[in-house]
Design a protein around this motif. Structure first.
Motif, PDB file in Angstrom:
ATOM      1  N   LYS A  55       0.868  -1.138   0.090  1.00  0.00           N
ATOM      2  CA  LYS A  55      -0.087   0.081  -0.191  1.00  0.00           C
ATOM      3  C   LYS A  55       0.829   1.301  -0.028  1.00  0.00           C
ATOM      4  CE  LYS A  55      -3.733  -0.094   2.314  1.00  0.00           C
ATOM      5  NZ  LYS A  55      -4.917   0.061   3.404  1.00  0.00           N
ATOM      6  N   ALA A  56       1.949   1.284   0.844  1.00  0.00           N
ATOM      7  CA  ALA A  56       2.680   2.550   0.940  1.00  0.00           C
ATOM      8  C   ALA A  56       3.575   2.548  -0.364  1.00  0.00           C
ATOM      9  CB  ALA A  56       3.932   2.302   2.136  1.00  0.00           C
ATOM     10  N   SER A  57       3.870   1.436  -0.965  1.00  0.00           N
ATOM     11  CA  SER A  57       4.632   1.725  -2.128  1.00  0.00           C
ATOM     12  C   SER A  57       3.942   1.976  -3.292  1.00  0.00           C
ATOM     13  CB  SER A  57       5.382   0.114  -2.672  1.00  0.00           C
ATOM     14  OG  SER A  57       6.244  -0.494  -1.618  1.00  0.00           O
ATOM     15  N   ALA A  58       2.649   1.522  -3.421  1.00  0.00           N
ATOM     16  CA  ALA A  58       1.766   1.890  -4.453  1.00  0.00           C
ATOM     17  C   ALA A  58       1.440   3.489  -4.311  1.00  0.00           C
ATOM     18  CB  ALA A  58       0.362   1.244  -4.268  1.00  0.00           C
ATOM     19  N   ALA A  59       1.402   3.979  -3.061  1.00  0.00           N
ATOM     20  CA  ALA A  59       1.153   5.342  -2.990  1.00  0.00           C
ATOM     21  C   ALA A  59       2.515   6.251  -3.575  1.00  0.00           C
ATOM     22  CB  ALA A  59       1.117   5.819  -1.423  1.00  0.00           C
ATOM     23  N   ALA A  60       3.568   5.643  -3.435  1.00  0.00           N
ATOM     24  CA  ALA A  60       4.770   6.306  -3.746  1.00  0.00           C
ATOM     25  C   ALA A  60       4.643   6.090  -5.421  1.00  0.00           C
ATOM     26  CB  ALA A  60       5.993   5.621  -3.265  1.00  0.00           C
ATOM     27  N   TYR A  61       4.309   5.083  -6.018  1.00  0.00           N
ATOM     28  CA  TYR A  61       4.217   5.069  -7.347  1.00  0.00           C
ATOM     29  C   TYR A  61       3.445   6.107  -7.854  1.00  0.00           C
ATOM     30  CZ  TYR A  61       7.407   0.875  -8.176  1.00  0.00           C
ATOM     31  OH  TYR A  61       8.313  -0.035  -8.281  1.00  0.00           O
ATOM     32  N   LYS A  62       2.151   6.291  -7.575  1.00  0.00           N
ATOM     33  CA  LYS A  62       1.265   7.060  -7.719  1.00  0.00           C
ATOM     34  C   LYS A  62       1.770   8.676  -7.757  1.00  0.00           C
ATOM     35  CE  LYS A  62      -2.883   4.581  -6.267  1.00  0.00           C
ATOM     36  NZ  LYS A  62      -3.906   4.307  -5.492  1.00  0.00           N
ATOM     37  N   LYS A  63       2.563   8.577  -7.018  1.00  0.00           N
ATOM     38  CA  LYS A  63       3.191  10.080  -6.821  1.00  0.00           C
ATOM     39  C   LYS A  63       4.103  10.523  -8.229  1.00  0.00           C
ATOM     40  CE  LYS A  63       3.889  10.565  -2.139  1.00  0.00           C
ATOM     41  NZ  LYS A  63       5.100  10.646  -1.048  1.00  0.00           N
ATOM     42  N   ILE A  64       4.775   9.443  -8.816  1.00  0.00           N
ATOM     43  CA  ILE A  64       5.566   9.619  -9.853  1.00  0.00           C
ATOM     44  C   ILE A  64       5.212   8.813 -11.370  1.00  0.00           C
ATOM     45  CG2 ILE A  64       7.795   9.701  -8.330  1.00  0.00           C
ATOM     46  CD1 ILE A  64       7.211   6.529 -10.337  1.00  0.00           C
ATOM     47  N   TRP A  65       4.072   8.291 -11.081  1.00  0.00           N
ATOM     48  CA  TRP A  65       3.370   7.837 -12.642  1.00  0.00           C
ATOM     49  C   TRP A  65       2.939   8.672 -13.425  1.00  0.00           C
ATOM     50  CZ3 TRP A  65       4.117   2.504 -12.127  1.00  0.00           C
ATOM     51  CH2 TRP A  65       3.228   1.707 -13.171  1.00  0.00           C
ATOM     52  N   TRP A  66       3.465   8.285 -14.744  1.00  0.00           N
ATOM     53  CA  TRP A  66       3.150   9.411 -15.939  1.00  0.00           C
ATOM     54  C   TRP A  66       1.837   8.950 -16.471  1.00  0.00           C
ATOM     55  CZ3 TRP A  66       8.704   9.430 -18.463  1.00  0.00           C
ATOM     56  CH2 TRP A  66       9.537  10.092 -17.695  1.00  0.00           C
ATOM     57  N   GLU A  67       1.351   9.567 -17.200  1.00  0.00           N
ATOM     58  CA  GLU A  67       0.058   9.313 -18.330  1.00  0.00           C
ATOM     59  C   GLU A  67       0.497   8.186 -19.173  1.00  0.00           C
ATOM     60  OE1 GLU A  67      -2.933  11.742 -21.343  1.00  0.00           O
ATOM     61  OE2 GLU A  67      -1.604  12.880 -19.865  1.00  0.00           O
ATOM     62  N   GLU A  68       1.604   8.147 -19.607  1.00  0.00           N
ATOM     63  CA  GLU A  68       2.051   7.045 -20.533  1.00  0.00           C
ATOM     64  C   GLU A  68       2.358   5.698 -19.892  1.00  0.00           C
ATOM     65  OE1 GLU A  68       4.823  10.371 -21.796  1.00  0.00           O
ATOM     66  OE2 GLU A  68       3.563  10.057 -20.046  1.00  0.00           O
ATOM     67  N   GLY A  69       2.459   5.730 -18.491  1.00  0.00           N
ATOM     68  CA  GLY A  69       2.793   4.516 -17.802  1.00  0.00           C
ATOM     69  C   GLY A  69       3.920   4.776 -16.841  1.00  0.00           C
ATOM     70  N   SER A  70       4.501   3.597 -16.397  1.00  0.00           N
ATOM     71  CA  SER A  70       5.576   3.825 -15.436  1.00  0.00           C
ATOM     72  C   SER A  70       6.897   4.478 -16.073  1.00  0.00           C
ATOM     73  CB  SER A  70       6.022   2.370 -15.018  1.00  0.00           C
ATOM     74  OG  SER A  70       7.431   2.202 -14.449  1.00  0.00           O
ATOM     75  N   PRO A  71       7.518   5.588 -15.458  1.00  0.00           N
ATOM     76  CA  PRO A  71       8.455   6.223 -15.924  1.00  0.00           C
ATOM     77  C   PRO A  71       9.591   5.492 -16.407  1.00  0.00           C
ATOM     78  CG  PRO A  71       7.640   7.266 -13.922  1.00  0.00           C
ATOM     79  CD  PRO A  71       6.919   6.141 -14.093  1.00  0.00           C
ATOM     80  N   LEU A  72       9.995   4.599 -15.652  1.00  0.00           N
ATOM     81  CA  LEU A  72      11.210   3.457 -16.063  1.00  0.00           C
ATOM     82  C   LEU A  72      10.905   2.828 -17.262  1.00  0.00           C
ATOM     83  CD1 LEU A  72      13.793   1.898 -15.441  1.00  0.00           C
ATOM     84  CD2 LEU A  72      12.418   0.380 -14.141  1.00  0.00           C
TER      85      LEU A  72
END
Length: 347
Positions: A55-72
């Motif tokens: 849940k905490a990691s998901a919240a962190a991913y949501k902060k950096i997630w781009w419209e196109e998908g995962s930045p990486l």
């Protein structure tokens, strides 16, 4: 026919807790990431971490997630496409963890007629939890599913002169016109035991103030030495003055000793010591990801400001920078055209 497989870390399919849990399960159950007996790894990962962390990691991913998908993933795909434009052989992309599997990447190349693969782990330094786990899994997949193909891999390129030039120029470009008192080189941390396990001499690595500076065969697989060497070479290239830069390690997990000093505590210390303007670069990664975009650019900046710091500048990873694309393409073209006895990255 020859082809290239670029391999990066990986990402959840989405920032939804269910996808993050699935991804973390695969990542943390890797015996080269958490290198403890299987029963202990099961207890730690499935019994504790996967019940608390998603849940905490998901919240962190949501902060950096781009419209196109995962930045990486997005950045890695951009890199792949740019490299493909500069080489004459097929270039595929895979991830060590997640749905973009190495098996799928190899299959994509085989479907195009490839029987000789140049595997490029997208990590400048060698580590058990990055390069080694990619190479081991790729060989297992080759033996099980593609016994007729040959795989050659790109060695760690941390001290390659061209790479140091590209990295140094990128840092210089992004810090041009900015005033900073200290440049922190932050690398992903690993447990100290990983360094000792990777020591081919079984005696050199003591993780003290001298072993990484003393020439040894161990350095070929010593993550700590290779990180410190990147800092040294870039500092030399940029003519940084002693005391205006340092090295630290981020993203520790658990209670075992990890490489020191820790990045968060170093940022805290610099703020307490009165540094008002600092910059940070993350040369263990070639692509921006959760660790650089959230842990460093967000959490790191918050710590710095809490300690009285003012300006916190994050230098982006090389990502799909044109100079980095050209260098990767050069190494690939060297591999395509040069005899096997010659190196492809000039080392």
């Amino acid at each position: 026919m020859k082809g290239v497989l670029l391999v990066n870390l990986g990402s959840p399919d989405s920032p939804d807790p269910k996808d993050v849990k699935k991804y973390l399960g695969e990542f943390l159950m890797d015996e080269r990431v958490i290198d403890v007996p299987l029963w202990a790894r099961n207890l730690l990962v499935k019994g504790i971490i996967l019940n608390t962390r998603p849940k905490a990691s998901a919240a962190a991913y949501k902060k950096i997630w781009w419209e196109e998908g995962s930045p990486l993933i997005v950045i890695s795909e951009r890199l792949q496409n740019k490299v493909q434009e500069q080489v004459q052989v097929p270039v595929a992309l895979a991830m060590r963890y997640g749905s973009m599997t190495i098996k799928k990447g190899i299959q994509e190349l085989v479907d195009k007629g490839v029987d000789e693969v140049f595997l490029i782990p997208l990590y400048p330094q060698f580590a058990m939890a990055t390069t080694e786990t990619i190479l081991v899994l790729a060989e297992e997949i080759r033996k099980a599913h593609f016994p007729d193909i040959k795989i050659t891999d790109l060695p760690a390129f941390y001290n390659n002169a061209d790479y140091i030039d590209v990295l140094s120029n990128s840092i210089s470009k992004h810090l041009s016109g900015k005033s900073y008192e200290h440049l922190l080189f932050s690398y992903h941390g690993v447990p100290e035991r990983h360094i000792r396990k990777s020591d081919v001499t079984k005696s050199h690595c003591k993780i003290d103030g001298s072993c990484c500076k003393t020439p040894s065969k161990a350095h070929e697989f010593c993550y700590r030495h290779q990180c410190l060497e990147v800092t040294r070479l870039v500092a030399e290239k940029l003519q940084l003055q002693e005391g205006t830069y340092s090295t630290s390690f981020q993203s520790r997990l658990g209670f075992d000793p990890w490489l020191l000093p820790y990045t968060d505590r170093t940022i805290e210390r610099l703020g307490k010591e009165g540094i008002k303007n600092m910059a940070i670069v993350t040369p263990a990664f070639v692509s921006d990801c959760l660790e650089t975009l959230e842990e460093i650019a967000m959490e790191g900046e918050e710590i710095f400001h809490e300690m009285g710091g003012k300006e916190f500048t994050t230098v982006p990873c090389l990502n799909d920078d044109d100079a980095w694309v050209s260098l990767l393409s050069k190494w690939i073209n060297n591999w395509v055209t040069k005899p096997e006895t010659q190196t492809v990255n000039g080392k």
